[in-house]
Design an enzyme around this catalytic site. Structure first.
Site, PDB file in Angstrom:
ATOM      1  N   LYS A 174      75.518  43.279 131.104  1.00 54.69           N
ATOM      2  CA  LYS A 174      74.184  43.296 131.975  1.00 54.69           C
ATOM      3  C   LYS A 174      73.207  43.838 131.038  1.00 54.69           C
ATOM      4  CE  LYS A 174      71.289  45.065 134.157  1.00 54.69           C
ATOM      5  NZ  LYS A 174      70.001  44.752 133.833  1.00 54.69           N
ATOM      6  N   GLU A 232      75.622  56.690 127.036  1.00 53.77           N
ATOM      7  CA  GLU A 232      74.688  57.086 125.972  1.00 53.77           C
ATOM      8  C   GLU A 232      73.269  57.234 126.602  1.00 53.77           C
ATOM      9  OE1 GLU A 232      75.687  57.821 122.721  1.00 53.77           O
ATOM     10  OE2 GLU A 232      77.506  56.985 122.980  1.00 53.77           O
ATOM     11  N   CYS A 282      66.188  56.284 121.338  1.00 58.78           N
ATOM     12  CA  CYS A 282      66.951  57.527 121.743  1.00 58.78           C
ATOM     13  C   CYS A 282      67.052  58.812 120.841  1.00 58.78           C
ATOM     14  CB  CYS A 282      68.339  57.129 122.253  1.00 58.78           C
ATOM     15  SG  CYS A 282      69.192  56.423 121.165  1.00 58.78           S
ATOM     16  N   GLU A 290      61.694  63.527 127.799  1.00 61.61           N
ATOM     17  CA  GLU A 290      61.756  62.341 126.919  1.00 61.61           C
ATOM     18  C   GLU A 290      60.543  61.313 127.119  1.00 61.61           C
ATOM     19  OE1 GLU A 290      64.788  59.356 127.360  1.00 61.61           O
ATOM     20  OE2 GLU A 290      65.169  59.202 125.282  1.00 61.61           O
TER      21      GLU A 290
END
Ligand code: NDP
Length: 481
Positions: free
Chosen positions: A176, A251, A285, A384
């Site tokens: 996906k 992750e 990331c 973040e």
């Protein structure tokens, strides 16, 4: 202008969505519509799961010899290399990343398939000296049907990180892709079939996470889910997977530090710190978005850092001269820009103001920002941002540097710059993160495990460790009696 329609890839064929719905993919550099893509609904996901299950149980891939599976993956790597320019162009156009980076990403994805092609016939079990009379041994067998949910920042590479080991281990997979960036994953479906993957082994189902992603993750026909994305989405995926005890690896986000001790070449370190924080427009990331500098070096570092970030060229990502392109979407650009306002209102010193830099007026561009004198409780230090914004903080001792590095809910990666080997070893051990590097920003290697501590995730990708996520251990005992 009518846009080309991109279909899902199910059972080895381009497949129109059953409900006839399509969604627009925008081009970040222009803001225009780049493509219309099949929006897979629950029924399409069910079909993909059933063909994946059929292919798995028929053994067309799962029981093929591991060496033959490896050879197919090698052919897939070669098909990616053959089409690298076209793949890189689509990657640039859908993400907005500079074309050189996109090409690098595509070639690294080919390397990844080559690595797992070689790994396929090295998935061993053990023989175990049990006390009963007989032979006890373990096998590593494929988990079954695997759902892979992928983000938009490195869409082709992260798809390869998951598809490579999942296929090497003998699973059938359903990908996906992120809705901003489904195009190169769809191309991978075609390349897989051309390389000789049996029908049903690699399926690609684009569509919104809330609908298509949830249908995939929550379906009892999926044995394992591997996800890369935001920590909050990861938590939702755990909830959806819980009722079926679906295996999950995650992750997730990061807020990684670069730690700079006195005595290093500050010009070089500032250059590397700029690359690590602003490549891919900070949408990484592993971006080292928190920079911690020892007091004596602090001001000189900030001066070098501002200079190197200012030198990064921003503009059309298809122009190989540019180091930074736009952000992925208007809403993400606006969200990141709000952090710049927040940092100012929280009292940090904006030493590089994005509002002073000329950038293209079309598309989703945002110039880089640097905050000095940032304090630990500021949202720009804690959250973040996933964009071209960094904070630079000062520390007085090694212990304080470690404390500051660990003062986060995340634990993905980090870099240490020091001339003292003992210090490098101590700090690398003490920072609670899955991936650390010393005197370099390079910390991701295809051959080595990658993943996070704390809220940066669970499980490891890459290296031989990734194969553990895509296999179950089976123990067999044969009696001598
Ligand atoms: P998201 O979590 O928003 O989305 C990731 C994927 O999950 C997309 O395909 C998305 O679909 C899908 N999704 C969203 N909601 C659901 C749901 N409820 N159920 C199932 N699937 C869902 O992350 P981003 O795409 O914004 O990616 C950026 C994030 O990824 C950052 O936090 C970054 O740190 C992290 N990341 C982590 C990495 C790591 O290895 N640790 C590497 C790269 C990124 P849709 O696009 O349709 O919303």
């Amino acid at each position: 202008m009518a846009q080309e329609k991109w279909l899902a890839w199910i059972d080895g064929h381009p497949t129109a969505p059953r409900e006839g719905r399509y969604f627009d993919v925008e081009e970040p550099a222009t803001g225009g519509v780049l493509a219309q893509v099949a929006q897979c609904g629950i029924d399409d996901v069910k079909v993909a799961i059933s063909v994946a299950r059929r292919s798995f149980e028929a053994g067309v891939w799962s029981t093929m010899s591991a060496t033959a599976r490896g050879k197919t993956l090698l052919r897939l790597a070669q098909r990616i290399r053959d089409e690298a320019d076209e793949l890189a162009r689509w990657e640039t156009r859908q993400v907005g990343k500079p074309i050189r980076d996109a090409k690098d990403e595509v070639l690294t994805a080919a390397d990844c398939f080559e690595y797992y092609a070689g790994a396929a016939n090295k998935i061993y079990g053990h023989t175990i000296p049990v006390s009963a009379a007989g032979l006890d041994y373990t096998l590593r067998v494929p988990v079954g049907v695997v759902g892979l949910v992928v983000p938009w920042n490195f869409p082709f590479l992260i798809t390869a990180w998951k598809v490579g080991p999942a296929l090497a281990a003998g699973n059938s997979v359903i990908v996906k892709p992120a809705s901003y960036t489904p195009l190169t994953a769809l191309l991978l479906g075609r390349l897989g079939t051309e390389a000789g993957l049996p029908d049903g082994v690699l399926n690609i189902v684009p569509g919104p996470g809330r609908e298509t992603g949830e249908a995939l993750v929550a379906d009892p026909g999926v044995d394992k889910v591997a996800f890369t994305g935001e920590t909050t989405t990861g938590a939702r995926i755990l909830q959806l997977a819980a009722p079926n005890i679906t295996r999950v690896s995650l992750e997730l986000g990061g807020k990684s530090p670069t730690i700079v001790f006195d005595g290093v070449d500050l010009d070089r370190v500032a250059y590397l710190a700029a690359q690590s924080a602003y490549a891919n427009s900070g949408q990484d990331c592993c971006a080292r978005s928190r920079i911690l500098v020892e007091r004596e070096s602090y001001q000189a570092f900030v001066d070098h850092f501002v200079k190197h970030v200012q030198n990064m060229t921003i503009g059309d990502p298809l122009d190989p001269e540019n180091a930074m392109g736009p952000l992925v979407s208007a809403s993400h650009r606006n969200r990141v820009a709000q952090y710049v306002e927040k940092g100012v209102s929280e009292g940090a010193e904006l030493v590089l103001d994005p509002r002073n830099r000329e950038i293209p007026s079309d598309g989703f561009y945002l110039a880089p920002a640097i905050f000095a004198q940032a304090k630990p409780d500021m949202s720009i230090v804690r959250e973040e941002i996933f964009g071209p914004v960094t904070t630079v903080q000062m520390f007085d001792s090694e212990a304080e540097a470690v404390r500051m590095a660990n003062d986060t809910t995340y634990g993905l990666s980090g870099s240490i710059f020091t001339r003292d080997v003992g210090q490098a070893l101590r700090v690398a051990n003490q920072v609670r993160a899955g991936v650390m590097s010393v005197n370099t920003i390079k910390s991701v290697h295809l051959e080595a495990p990658f993943g996070g501590f704390k809220q940066s995730g669970m499980g490891r990708e890459l290296g031989m460790e990734a194969l553990e996520m895509y296999t179950e251990v089976k123990n067999v005992f044969i009696s001598m009696d």
